[in-house]
Each structure stands twice: as structure tokens, then as C-alpha cells.
Scaffold this active site. Structure first.
Site, PDB file in Angstrom:
ATOM      1  N   GLY A 349       5.658  17.045  -2.830  1.00  0.00           N
ATOM      2  CA  GLY A 349       6.009  15.791  -2.820  1.00  0.00           C
ATOM      3  C   GLY A 349       4.738  14.676  -2.745  1.00  0.00           C
ATOM      4  O   GLY A 349       3.692  15.049  -2.974  1.00  0.00           O
ATOM      5  N   GLY A 350       5.205  13.588  -2.432  1.00  0.00           N
ATOM      6  CA  GLY A 350       4.102  12.469  -2.407  1.00  0.00           C
ATOM      7  C   GLY A 350       3.237  12.442  -1.496  1.00  0.00           C
ATOM      8  O   GLY A 350       1.968  12.155  -1.380  1.00  0.00           O
ATOM      9  N   PHE A 351       3.486  13.378  -0.418  1.00  0.00           N
ATOM     10  CA  PHE A 351       2.395  13.413   0.842  1.00  0.00           C
ATOM     11  C   PHE A 351       1.513  14.750   0.766  1.00  0.00           C
ATOM     12  O   PHE A 351       0.663  14.914   1.418  1.00  0.00           O
ATOM     13  CB  PHE A 351       3.276  13.327   2.212  1.00  0.00           C
ATOM     14  CG  PHE A 351       3.756  12.074   2.285  1.00  0.00           C
ATOM     15  CD1 PHE A 351       3.060  10.784   2.651  1.00  0.00           C
ATOM     16  CD2 PHE A 351       5.201  11.944   2.075  1.00  0.00           C
ATOM     17  CE1 PHE A 351       3.624   9.762   2.695  1.00  0.00           C
ATOM     18  CE2 PHE A 351       5.679  10.622   2.420  1.00  0.00           C
ATOM     19  CZ  PHE A 351       5.112   9.594   2.512  1.00  0.00           C
ATOM     20  N   GLY A 352       2.257  15.689  -0.076  1.00  0.00           N
ATOM     21  CA  GLY A 352       1.407  16.846   0.054  1.00  0.00           C
ATOM     22  C   GLY A 352       2.277  18.289  -0.571  1.00  0.00           C
ATOM     23  O   GLY A 352       3.288  17.905  -0.630  1.00  0.00           O
ATOM     24  N   ASP A 465      11.067   6.372   3.751  1.00  0.00           N
ATOM     25  CA  ASP A 465      11.039   7.114   2.694  1.00  0.00           C
ATOM     26  C   ASP A 465      12.647   7.954   2.492  1.00  0.00           C
ATOM     27  O   ASP A 465      12.347   8.945   2.049  1.00  0.00           O
ATOM     28  CB  ASP A 465       9.935   8.165   2.640  1.00  0.00           C
ATOM     29  CG  ASP A 465       9.534   8.513   1.183  1.00  0.00           C
ATOM     30  OD1 ASP A 465      10.141   7.664   0.358  1.00  0.00           O
ATOM     31  OD2 ASP A 465       8.582   9.258   0.880  1.00  0.00           O
TER      32      ASP A 465
HETATM   33  N1  LIG Z   1      11.812  22.320   5.532  1.00  0.00           N
HETATM   34  C1  LIG Z   1      11.994  22.699   4.206  1.00  0.00           C
HETATM   35  N2  LIG Z   1      12.570  23.630   3.990  1.00  0.00           N
HETATM   36  C2  LIG Z   1      12.678  23.888   2.663  1.00  0.00           C
HETATM   37  N3  LIG Z   1      12.222  23.436   1.372  1.00  0.00           N
HETATM   38  C3  LIG Z   1      11.579  22.266   1.906  1.00  0.00           C
HETATM   39  C4  LIG Z   1      11.318  21.692   3.180  1.00  0.00           C
HETATM   40  N4  LIG Z   1      10.477  20.611   3.195  1.00  0.00           N
HETATM   41  C5  LIG Z   1      10.284  20.461   1.923  1.00  0.00           C
HETATM   42  N5  LIG Z   1      10.895  21.325   1.120  1.00  0.00           N
HETATM   43  C6  LIG Z   1      10.760  21.369  -0.361  1.00  0.00           C
HETATM   44  O1  LIG Z   1       9.125  20.893  -0.793  1.00  0.00           O
HETATM   45  C7  LIG Z   1       9.627  19.796  -1.840  1.00  0.00           C
HETATM   46  C8  LIG Z   1       8.420  18.762  -1.407  1.00  0.00           C
HETATM   47  O2  LIG Z   1       8.739  18.057  -0.112  1.00  0.00           O
HETATM   48  P1  LIG Z   1       8.425  16.801   0.138  1.00  0.00           P
HETATM   49  O3  LIG Z   1       6.965  16.667   0.200  1.00  0.00           O
HETATM   50  O4  LIG Z   1       9.230  16.262   1.276  1.00  0.00           O
HETATM   51  O5  LIG Z   1       8.853  15.996  -1.163  1.00  0.00           O
HETATM   52  P2  LIG Z   1       8.723  14.457  -1.253  1.00  0.00           P
HETATM   53  O6  LIG Z   1       7.600  13.935  -0.803  1.00  0.00           O
HETATM   54  O7  LIG Z   1       8.743  14.316  -2.911  1.00  0.00           O
HETATM   55  O8  LIG Z   1       9.896  14.141  -0.629  1.00  0.00           O
HETATM   56  C9  LIG Z   1      11.049  19.467  -1.431  1.00  0.00           C
HETATM   57  O9  LIG Z   1      11.265  18.888  -2.588  1.00  0.00           O
HETATM   58  C10 LIG Z   1      11.598  20.759  -1.123  1.00  0.00           C
HETATM   59  O10 LIG Z   1      11.894  21.489  -2.227  1.00  0.00           O
END
Ligand SMILES: Nc1ncnc2c1ncn2[C@@H]1O[C@H](COP(=O)(O)OP(=O)(O)O)[C@@H](O)[C@H]1O
Ligand SMILES: *[C@@H]1O[C@H](CO)[C@@H](O)[C@H](O)[C@H]1NC(C)=O
Ligand SMILES: *[C@@H]1O[C@H](CO)[C@@H](O)[C@H](O)[C@H]1NC(C)=O
Ligand SMILES: *[C@@H]1O[C@H](CO)[C@@H](O)[C@H](O)[C@H]1NC(C)=O
Ligand SMILES: *[C@@H]1O[C@H](CO)[C@@H](O)[C@H](O)[C@H]1NC(C)=O
Ligand SMILES: *[C@@H]1O[C@H](CO)[C@@H](O)[C@H](O)[C@H]1NC(C)=O
Ligand SMILES: *[C@@H]1O[C@H](CO)[C@@H](O)[C@H](O)[C@H]1NC(C)=O
Length: 668
Positions: A349-352, A465
Site C-alpha cells: 500500500g501507500g505506507f509499505g 485514510d
Molecule cells: N490485516 C491484514 N490481513 C490481511 N491482509 C492485509 C492486512 N493488512 C493489509 N493487507 C493486505 O495488504 C494490502 C496492502 O495493505 P495497505 O498497506 O493497508 O494498503 P493501502 O495502503 O493501499 O491501503 C491490502 O490490499 C491487503 O490486501
């Protein structure tokens, strides 16, 4: 001729009575032993047996006549023996061996160490001792004026030698003096001869392979008659000091009034293998190899530990100590995610990047988000929030289990959400889509979670967000809001030169892009975009050719304006939907997207609208006139777009394009 015969007869007569014995090894020899002395099974006389501060004596068991009468002169005698001194160290040894002629079989009251098992501090040097001895001494005892730590000495009644010299021998044919090391462990031979006529004592030493040297090592002109009593005992004494040493006598020959019979070297018992050449081989080859490999082992072990330490290094500051339970060890997360393998990558995602893992201790499935973060600023507040949020549990929030901090990196540990993020069910021809009741439930769930963050907690938590990709679905398809507050980390201490991401384009309220300040109202704006997203199955901003972006809010608004808002719904929903609910949701989405923050409802109101507790106000009554919204919305958006167009180029084709803090802070 007659005299010669008489002399011969006399000598042979005396010889017949004179004592003579030869022991080529001491197997089944009757010796008088005391102290630690013993005879080994193979016949070695072992005076000391690898002991310390101990002594041992071995005497010929029967008394020996040295004179014909108490006032007579001492007969000539001759003795020879083979000895070996072996100690645990090559260069150090414990005291030595003494050939001794003494009035008693034992030497009562004698002390070990420097007293050589002969005397004690009380009787040393006393003329009443009646002791004659030849010492083979490997320690320099200054108190007895020892010349060095490898000497042979003649002792009369005491340990101050009457004559002494360095161990060695005069090689035949003017070979010169050869040094010998008494404690070398090698067997050596000693000859002790007393010439009763010339009153002369001589001591000779040589390695066993060398014939008796003609020149003695040591001599002393002394009449032994006042020293020795009529009957005496002959034997050996040995003592050890602080080094484990074994003193061996391999063979012994003695003769009164004549030359002692030669010792037969081939018949002598073998010395044990431990010492000698074997040991030196071990020392010269084994020890260096061993020590080199040891050093290598230690060094590689050290490198391993340092690398391991570096690999698993983390940052821990004092203020974090109270967060103990929420603090994860990096090593634990490393193991859980199999070393952050690409295979375990859930998404970025945007943060990592987000990795899937299983905690080694509890076997709980987790998602680990690696956020790179250089700045310490705001970290403390953020962690405090993370931890406090981690303590709150809500059905619609992704449980935050804890965190870990490393240099330049923050790791957040969440419960694993087995059904992934919501966005993949919504757009780009999803493989699986959600029906209306599931979508409505998701919307209500997210509203409830956001309401909880805003008002259900002792402090107001702004999510910053809210968007479909931050909504995760657990095993029961419950919507759970994730990533709360993370954007805040970048709001603090933003460096205008670096690109940080705060919120996502299309979800950012116009006043947020202007002021850079996140409020509960900006969250409501993002929630509005999210609601429309879910209901319409479209991204907030979609590219439809160059300069032809579809702004979802405007699009839905135009439907509303035409009085056909239901047409805006996701066509994937087919016919199974509840029209009132879809209408409510679409209108709510528009209402939350109001460009005027004060016109947006609070999350409390949003929840009430969704639960049907209160009716949604008429949009037209809220100033959402056709111009009103469009203009107001575009004002904010154009602002935003203008400031971005230079860096992002034409059109924001993907909603995932994120706003950069540089611009936000510029707006501050
Ligand atoms: N707690 C979690 N359980 C399962 N999958 C997750 C979890 N957190 C994030 N993900 C997966 O990792 C991807 C990237 O997450 P995230 O960084 O939160 O995306 P963004 O910054 O684009 O919102 C998500 O699209 C999701 O598929
Ligand atoms: C050893 O010598 C002693 C003293 O002469 C004697 O008493 C003893 O019987 C002898 N032992 C053996 C086994 O010959
Ligand atoms: C040495 O001999 C003594 C007495 O016989 C015995 O107690 C001890 O165990 C022996 N030590 C060694 C190292 O053989
Ligand atoms: C031995 O010598 C002492 C004095 O030196 C003397 O008194 C004694 O009578 C002598 N004994 C014999 C048997 O000669
Ligand atoms: C020598 O020993 C005897 C008997 O043990 C004792 O009487 C005498 O005093 C000792 N002499 C010295 C100088 O110690
Ligand atoms: C000691 O022995 C050496 C070697 O035999 C001899 O040269 C020397 O004279 C002796 N010293 C005394 C005091 O007898
Ligand atoms: C040795 O002889 C001396 C006198 O010559 C005597 O006093 C002493 O008791 C004798 N020692 C032993 C142990 O017989």
C-alpha cells in the site's frame, strides 16, 4: 704370586658375602614402598603417580652393611639406575628423584616438594641424620642454594649440596659437555660410585643409549665413614610440588665392594605413552591445528553473532517500556514471515509492504506492515496512539496487536484478515463480488468503526485514510477498518523536500488539501467517497481517456440531479437490491462529499441514518443545488488538481494516486 693368590682369595671371600642385586624392571621385586610409591603392572617403579605435593619412597627391604664395625671405614660401593621424570607440562616439573643411603627404610618426618622426601625444616643439615644422597633436582630451591632448576647434587645430611652441577655428561672422545634435561621425560642412567680407598664419591649421568662416560659429572672427596652407620638402607625418594609429575625408576643395580652389574636396557619396562615423543608430536602438530580451528570457530561464531545481532537489531527507547505487551521482537516477526519472503507478501500500500505470517509462539495468523520511517518526530505520539488503539477492540476495526521499531522502520502487527481488502470485490471485473446486503453490511460496519474512532474512545482518533482498500474483510466478511492513524505519522514533522503520503487522492476533502489539517470532517468526506465506491462499484476518480476523468461524486450527483439516483448503482448488483437502502446510501455519499465541512454529517449521524433511526435530510434543503455541489466540489478539487498537475501530469487516472505532503505542507 702367593700374595696375589691370597689377595684374590680374600677379595672373592669378601665378594661372596657382599651384597649385590640387579633389577631390570621391578616386577615381583620385594621393595619397601611408602607414600604414593608403587610398582606398575609392567614393572616400573613409580615413586610418584601424577600427584602434587606428595612423596614416595622405595628401599631395598634388607639392611645393608656399609662397614665391618661401627668405627670402621665405609666400603666401596657402586650403584646405577635408569630413571625418567614425566610431568603434565613440557617445561615444568615437580622436584625430583634422589638416590639415598639412610639409616632407616622410610624417612620419618620427611616433607615433599623442595625437601625431596628426605628431610624437614627441623632436621635438614643435622649431622645426626646420617644420610648420603644424590639428588636429581628439577626445581631451583633458593633456600638450599640450588644452582638452577636442572641439576645433580651430592647431599650429606641435608639439602645444601656438598657439590652440584648442571645435568649433563662429558661425551666420549672429547665430545664436550652435553646438557641433559632431567624432566624431559626421556629415560637416563645414573652411576653413583664410592671409592672407599680414595674416599671419593663420583656421580655420572648419561642418556640410556650412551655408554658410561669416563669423566664423572660430579665428584666429591669425602670420607663417608662418619656419615654412614654400620648398617644402612639404600633406595630412592621422590617428591612433587605444584605440578603433576610422575617419577619413574626403570631399573636398578647395586653392589657393595665392586662394580654394579650393568642394567640390560632391552629388559627394562616400557614407559607409558602419554608423555615423551608422542606428547611432543601432539604439541607440535595437534595443538596448533586445534588452536587455529578454535580461533576460526570463535571468530566465525563472533561474526555470526554480530550479523545476527545486526539482522535482528531493533530500536527500543525508554518511553516504550510501558508498552511491553504491544512490543514485538523483530526476530519473532522475522521468523513469523519466514524472513519477509516475497511469497508471504499480501500486498503493498501507500505506507509499505504487508506480509502474512504466523507468530511462532502462539501460532496466531498475522499481517505485518513494514512502514519505512526515518524521522523520530511524531513517532512517540504515534506509538502511543497505536498502543492505545491496540487496546481498543471493535468489531469493525482490524485488531492491532502491536508494533516493533527498527532503525528507519516501523512494523505494525495486525490480525490476519483472511478475505483481504474490500477493493478487490468492487471494481475491475471482480472475480467475486458482493451482493447488496453484504455491501450494506460493510458500509454500516465501516460507519460504526469510524464512529467508534471519532467518539467511542477517550480521545478522538482521526483515521485519515478511509478508502475501500483499507477496509478488510475477516473470515465472516465483517468489514474492518485498518490503517487508522497511520497517516498522522507523516503529518508530523513532514519535511517539504521528501515525498510523504497523507491520505489518498479522491478521498481528500478540499479543505484538507488546502490546510493540510485532518479533522473528523475530512474523515466523513473520505467515508462519503467510500460509500459511493461501494454502491457504484467504481473508483472515486476513473480515467476515461485523456482529460476525461470520471469524478464519481459528480457522476452520482448528475444522476441525482436528473432524479434517477438509483441508476448510479453498480450494475453487478443485478436486481437483488433494496431500492430504499441503495438510495439512502447514494444520497448519504453525496451528503458526506459536501465541499463545506460543516454541511457534512457527523459519524454519529451517519450511523443513525444508516440504522434508520433518523431520516436523511433532503439534499436540496442542504444547499446541494445543482450548482452548489458541483461548484463547491470543483472549487476544492480544482485547487487540489492545480497544485498537483505539474507533478502528476495530466489526469489522475487511478484513485490510488496519493497526495504528497510537500504540497500539503505548502498549503499550511
Ligand atoms: N490485516 C491484514 N490481513 C490481511 N491482509 C492485509 C492486512 N493488512 C493489509 N493487507 C493486505 O495488504 C494490502 C496492502 O495493505 P495497505 O498497506 O493497508 O494498503 P493501502 O495502503 O493501499 O491501503 C491490502 O490490499 C491487503 O490486501
Ligand atoms: C620382603 O622383604 C621383607 C624384609 O626382608 C620380608 O619381611 C618380606 O617377607 C619379603 N616379602 C617377600 C614377598 O619376599
Ligand atoms: C596415586 O597413588 C595413590 C596411593 O596409591 C592413590 O590414592 C592415587 O589415586 C594415585 N593417583 C593417581 C593419579 O594414580
Ligand atoms: C669407636 O670410637 C669411639 C670414639 O671415636 C670410641 O670411644 C670407641 O671406643 C670406639 N669403639 C671401638 C669398638 O673401637
Ligand atoms: C640435630 O638433631 C638432634 C636430634 O634430633 C637434636 O638434638 C639437635 O639439637 C639437632 N641439631 C641442630 C643443630 O638442629
Ligand atoms: C665438584 O665436582 C666437579 C666435577 O667432578 C669437580 O671438578 C669439582 O672439583 C667438585 N667440587 C668439589 C668441591 O669437590
Ligand atoms: C648411627 O650411628 C650413630 C653413632 O655412630 C648412632 O648414634 C645412631 O643412633 C645410629 N643411627 C641408627 C639409626 O642406627
Amino acid at each position: 704370586m702367593f700374595f696375589k693368590l691370597v689377595a684374590f682369595l680374600l677379595v672373592s671371600l669378601a665378594a661372596a658375602e657382599d651384597l649385590s642385586f640387579t633389577y631390570n624392571g621391578f616386577q615381583s621385586v620385594n621393595l619397601s614402598l611408602d607414600g604414593v610409591a608403587g610398582v606398575t603392572p609392567n614393572g616400573l617403579l613409580r615413586l610418584t603417580n601424577d600427584t602434587r605435593q606428595d612423596q614416595g619412597h622405595a628401599f631395598y627391604p634388607n639392611p645393608v652393611n656399609f662397614k665391618s664395625s661401627p668405627n670402621g671405614t665405609v666400603f666401596s660401593f657402586s650403584s646405577t639406575f635408569v630413571f625418567a621424570i614425566r610431568s603434565e607440562y613440557a617445561d615444568l616439573s615437580g622436584h625430583g628423584i634422589v638416590f639415598v643411603v639412610a639409616p632407616t627404610r622410610g624417612l620419618p618426618g620427611a616433607l615433599p616438594s623442595q625437601y625431596l622426601g628426605l628431610f624437614n625444616e627441623g632436621n635438614n643439615g643435622n649431622a645426626t641424620n646420617h644420610v648420603f644422597a644424590v639428588e636429581l633436582d628439577t626445581i631451583q630451591s633458593k633456600e638450599f642454594n640450588d644452582i638452577n632448576d636442572n641439576h645433580v647434587g651430592i647431599d650429606i645430611n641435608g639439602l645444601h649440596s656438598a657439590n652440584s652441577t648442571t645435568a649433563g655428561y662429558y661425551a666420549q672422545n672429547n665430545g664436550g659437555f652435553q646438557n641433559l634435561k632431567l624432566s624431559s621425560g626421556q629415560p637416563m642412567q645414573v652411576w653413583v660410585d664410592y671409592d672407599g680407598t680414595n674416599k671419593q664419591i663420583s656421580v655420572t649421568l648419561a642418556p640410556i643409549k650412551v655408554e658410561k662416560p669416563q669423566a664423572p659429572l660430579l665428584s666429591l672427596n669425602l670420607d663417608l665413614s662418619p656419615i654412614l652407620n654400620e648398617t644402612m638402607y639404600v633406595g630412592f625418594s621422590s617428591s612433587t610440588g605444584s605440578i603433576f609429575t610422575s617419577h619413574y625408576v626403570l631399573g636398578w643395580s647395586f653392589k657393595m665392594n665392586g662394580q654394579a652389574q650393568e642394567i640390560v636396557m632391552s629388559k627394562l619396562p616400557k614407559l607409558p605413552r602419554m608423555g615423551g615423543k608422542k606428547r611432543s608430536k601432539l604439541l607440535t602438530i595437534g595443538v596448533p591445528i586445534l588452536s587455529v580451528s578454535l580461533v576460526l570457530l570463535v571468530v566465525s561464531g563472533l561474526i555470526y553473532f554480530i550479523r545476527r545481532k545486526r539482522k535482528f537489531a531493533e530500536l527500543l527507547e525508554d518511553w516504550e517500556l510501558e508498552y511491553g505487551p504491544q512490543r514485538f521482537k523483530y526476530k519473532e516477526l522475522y521468523i513469523a514471515t519466514k524472513g519477509f519472503k516475497e511469497k508471504e507478501l499480501l500486498g503493498a500500500g501507500g505506507f509499505g509492504k504487508v506480509y502474512r505470517g504466523i507468530l511462532p509462539s502462539s501460532k496466531i495468523e498475522i499481517a505485518v506492515k513494514r512502514v519505512s520511517h526515518e524521522s523520530r518526530q511524531g513517532m512517540k505520539e504515534f506509538i502511543a496512539e497505536v498502543v492505545s488503539i491496540g487496546r481498543l477492540r471493535h468489531r469493525n476495526l482490524v485488531p492491532l496487536l502491536g508494533y516493533c521499531r527498527r532503525k528507519g522502520e516501523l512494523l505494525l502487527v495486525y490480525d490476519y484478515m483472511s478475505n483481504g481488502s474490500l477493493d478487490k470485490y468492487l471494481y475491475d471485473q471482480p472475480v467475486v463480488t458482493l451482493n447488496w446486503s453484504q455491501r450494506f453490511r460493510v458500509i454500516r460496519g465501516v460507519a460504526s468503526g469510524l464512529f467508534y474512532l471519532h467518539e467511542g474512545w477517550e480521545q478522538v482518533v482521526i483515521h485519515r485514510d478511509v478508502k475501500a482498500s483499507n477496509v478488510l474483510l475477516d473470515a465472516e466478511l465483517n468489514a474492518r477498518l485498518g490503517d487508522f492513524g497511520l497517516a498522522r505519522l507523516y503529518d508530523h514533522g513532514t519535511d517539504p523536500q521528501t515525498t510523504h503520503i497523507v491520505g489518498t487522492l479522491g478521498y481528500l476533502a478540499p479543505e484538507h488539501t488546502r490546510s493540510g489539517r485532518a479533522t473528523t470532517s475530512t474523515d466523513v468526506f473520505a467515508f462519503g467517497a467510500f460509500v459511493l465506491e461501494v454502491a457504484c462499484g467504481r473508483r472515486p476518480i476513473e480515467a476515461h481517456g485523456p482529460d476525461q476523468d470520471l469524478i464519481l461524486v459528480d457522476w452520482v450527483f448528475s444522476f441525482w440531479n436528473r432524479g434517477a439516483i438509483l441508476e448510479a448503482r453498480d450494475q453487478n448488483l443485478s436486481s437483488e437490491f433494496v431500492a430504499e437502502e441503495v438510495e439512502l446510501v447514494l444520497k448519504l455519499g453525496l451528503l458526506c462529499s459536501h465541499s463545506e465541512p460543516t454541511a457534512r454529517p457527523s459519524m454519529r449521524q451517519v450511523v443513525q441514518y444508516l440504522e434508520g433511526d433518523i431520516a436523511l435530510p433532503e439534499l436540496s434543503l442542504l444547499g446541494l443545488s445543482s450548482n452548489g455541489l458541483t461548484f463547491a466540489h470543483h472549487e476544492g478539487f480544482d485547487d487540489f488538481a492545480m497544485s498537483y498537475s505539474s507533478s502528476l501530469g495530466k489526469g489522475f487516472s487511478h484513485s490510488s494516486y496519493a497526495a504528497e505532503s510537500t504540497l500539503l505542507s505548502g498549503g499550511r
